[in-house]
Design a protein around this motif. Structure first.
Motif, short mmCIF file in Angstrom:
data_model
loop_
_atom_site.label_atom_id
_atom_site.label_comp_id
_atom_site.label_asym_id
_atom_site.label_seq_id
_atom_site.Cartn_x
_atom_site.Cartn_y
_atom_site.Cartn_z
N PHE B 24 8.53 48.11 -21.66
CA PHE B 24 9.53 47.81 -20.63
C PHE B 24 9.43 46.32 -20.39
O PHE B 24 8.40 45.82 -19.93
CB PHE B 24 9.20 48.59 -19.36
N LEU B 25 10.46 45.59 -20.78
CA LEU B 25 10.42 44.12 -20.72
C LEU B 25 9.13 43.60 -21.34
O LEU B 25 8.43 42.77 -20.76
CB LEU B 25 10.60 43.63 -19.28
N VAL B 27 6.25 44.78 -21.72
CA VAL B 27 4.97 45.34 -21.26
C VAL B 27 4.83 46.72 -21.89
O VAL B 27 5.65 47.61 -21.64
CB VAL B 27 4.91 45.41 -19.72
N TYR B 54 13.01 39.85 -23.95
CA TYR B 54 13.33 38.41 -23.90
C TYR B 54 13.35 37.86 -25.34
O TYR B 54 12.71 38.41 -26.22
CB TYR B 54 12.26 37.67 -23.09
N SER B 74 19.10 50.65 -22.51
CA SER B 74 19.74 50.74 -21.19
C SER B 74 20.20 49.38 -20.69
O SER B 74 20.97 49.30 -19.73
CB SER B 74 18.80 51.38 -20.17
N HIS B 75 19.72 48.31 -21.32
CA HIS B 75 19.98 46.97 -20.76
C HIS B 75 19.77 45.91 -21.84
O HIS B 75 18.86 46.01 -22.64
CB HIS B 75 18.98 46.75 -19.61
N GLN B 98 19.16 54.50 -18.10
CA GLN B 98 17.74 54.57 -18.46
C GLN B 98 17.15 55.99 -18.40
O GLN B 98 16.40 56.40 -19.28
CB GLN B 98 16.97 53.65 -17.53
N ALA B 168 1.33 49.86 -15.98
CA ALA B 168 2.77 50.06 -16.22
C ALA B 168 3.14 49.90 -17.70
O ALA B 168 4.32 49.94 -18.05
CB ALA B 168 3.59 49.12 -15.35
N ALA B 169 2.15 49.75 -18.56
CA ALA B 169 2.42 49.67 -20.00
C ALA B 169 2.65 51.06 -20.59
O ALA B 169 2.90 51.21 -21.78
CB ALA B 169 1.27 48.97 -20.72
N ARG B 170 2.58 52.09 -19.75
CA ARG B 170 2.78 53.46 -20.24
C ARG B 170 4.26 53.67 -20.56
O ARG B 170 4.61 54.04 -21.68
CB ARG B 170 2.31 54.45 -19.16
N ASN B 171 5.09 53.52 -19.57
CA ASN B 171 6.56 53.65 -19.64
C ASN B 171 7.10 54.62 -20.71
O ASN B 171 6.86 55.82 -20.62
CB ASN B 171 7.25 52.27 -19.67
N PHE B 172 7.81 54.12 -21.72
CA PHE B 172 8.44 55.01 -22.72
C PHE B 172 7.45 55.51 -23.79
O PHE B 172 7.78 56.42 -24.56
CB PHE B 172 9.58 54.27 -23.44
#
Lengths: 220, 219
Positions: B24-25, B27, B54, B74-75, B98, B168-172
């Motif tokens: 996620f961005l 991360v 980025y 999603s973005h 998302q 927060a590196a878990r995400n997807f």
């Protein structure tokens, strides 16, 4: 004249009053993020971050950033005691499944039927919706926190959105520097207004039909 | 074989593949694998990910190097190069809410024929999609997503491929681990089997095909 910084402060301060002890809340990017600065200290609010946690805390001290801890806008943040990480599926289970009390978002357009358009301007600006559509559809209460107009004159609060919608009939409350408007079955009710603006002026700057109730109050 | 060399893992990724990439961005994105793909010039990719990050980080680097034909995300707003390539017709962009994106991946990994979501009803997202009425409410039928390979970033892995993600590196990552034919993992550290408490495993090793030790991101 109210400048941009003052406008943002007025909006964020007023939105914070909508939060109640125990609420699980998602704050979008921009003005909504600033709501956190005005949450009364005697209430306990749990902030949700779409990228996968609850218990979102303030920015870390410079030099204390954690490479694996950002908010949904990519900024370094902290997690509060009692917070919890989760994967993205669970993050959106929380959003869509009725577990999120309030979502506060900015917008490009919003209308008197509670429609909101905040993810694209065809041919010009196509960033995508990220988690916004899920938040708008899923949250128990959708609060739009936005400046009343686009660059002082172009109305943003419309009779009907002209841009592609992010959600249909989902908005509950609109908070701007000029007032607080509730979307009701009868239309858009101006519940509170900022006495720094004349009612005629607010009316002029709103394309939507504003209903002025008998108990119209001054915004605090 | 679970524990592999970096070269063996990169070998699995081929031009033209559909690739899921965690993060996620940036991360929770396997940066070393992305560098490996750029160095080998693995192109014509379809990338399924949250966003295009980025220009100088994560998935954004693949876009900048023009290795990607299509993104399902999603973005794209944080990477101006994605928008530019989209407007030039160089990059096909499929924008998906998302929560719908992650549920479609979950459906792909869970053996489901699709998911029904209220998100997008009455918007452009609903165009061309089947709408089902369940108990009086409208839902969009969203179809499953799968990939040829999933590229994930874990914090700790054991030699059997059991994974733990950091913060927060878990995400997807854990969802994508279920939805690709081959699951390739860049772990910061690989530990002996038994060193990870089974109660703390986020992704069971049964989903993982190959893992290599990539060290930290050096940030």
């Amino acid at each position: 004249m109210v400048n941009k910084t003052e406008k943002r402060e007025i909006i964020a301060r007023r939105v914070a009053q909508e939060l109640q002890d125990g609420d699980v809340v998602n704050l979008g990017i921009g003005i909504p993020t600033r709501v956190v600065d005005y949450i009364p200290e005697d209430i306990d609010i749990t902030l949700h971050s779409e990228n996968g946690f609850v218990g979102l805390g303030p920015a870390p001290e410079p030099g204390k950033e954690d490479k694996d801890l950002i908010n949904a806008g990519g900024e370094p943040v902290t997690i509060k005691k009692g917070g919890a990480f989760m994967n993205s599926a669970e993050s959106f289970i929380l959003v869509r499944g009725g577990h999120l009390d309030i979502t506060v978002l900015g917008t490009l357009q919003v209308d008197e039927k509670g429609n909101i358009a905040n993810w694209m301007i065809p041919g010009k600006f196509v960033p995508g919706m990220g988690g916004a559509m899920d938040l708008i559809t899923g949250a128990q209460r959708v609060i739009v926190a936005t400046e009343h107009t686009i660059k002082e004159d172009k109305p943003k609060i419309l009779k009907e959105c002209t841009l592609p919608l992010s959600g249909k009939g989902e908005v509950d409350l609109i908070v701007t520097e000029m007032g607080v408007m509730e979307v009701t079955g009868k239309g858009l009710v101006l519940k509170e207004y900022n006495p720094k603006f004349k009612l005629e002026y607010i009316k002029k700057k709103t394309e939507a039909e504003l209903i002025f109730p008998a108990d119209l109050q001054e915004m605090n | 074989m679970k524990e592999s060399s970096f070269a063996e893992v990169v070998e699995q990724i081929e031009p033209g593949m559909t690739v899921m990439i965690g993060g996620f961005l940036a991360v929770g994105t396997p940066e070393k694998l992305i560098t490996g793909m750029i160095n080998k010039g693995i192109d014509n990719l379809t990338v399924i990910a949250n966003e295009t990050s980025y220009p100088d980080r994560g998935i954004g680097r693949l876009v900048v190097e023009k290795l990607v034909d299509k993104v399902i995300v999603s973005h794209i707003g944080t990477n101006p190069v994605s928008g530019k390539q989209m407007n030039n017709g160089e990059l096909e962009v499929d924008l998906i809410p998302q929560g719908t994106l992650v549920e479609r991946i979950r459906a792909g990994g869970a053996g489901l024929g699709g998911v029904l979501t209220p998100v997008g009803v009455g918007t452009k997202i609903a165009e061309g999609k089947e709408i089902l009425q369940i108990k009086g409410e409208d839902y969009l039928l969203e179809l499953p997503l799968r990939a040829d390979v999933a590229l994930l970033k874990a914090w700790k892995a054991d030699r059997k491929g059991n994974l733990i993600y950091r913060k927060a590196a878990r995400n997807f990552n854990p969802i994508m681990a279920t939805a690709a034919d081959k699951v390739l993992v860049e772990a910061e550290e690989i530990v002996e089997v038994g060193k990870i408490d089974p109660a703390r495993v986020h992704t069971p090793g049964v989903y993982v095909d190959m893992v290599f030790a990539g060290g930290g991101d050096g940030e």
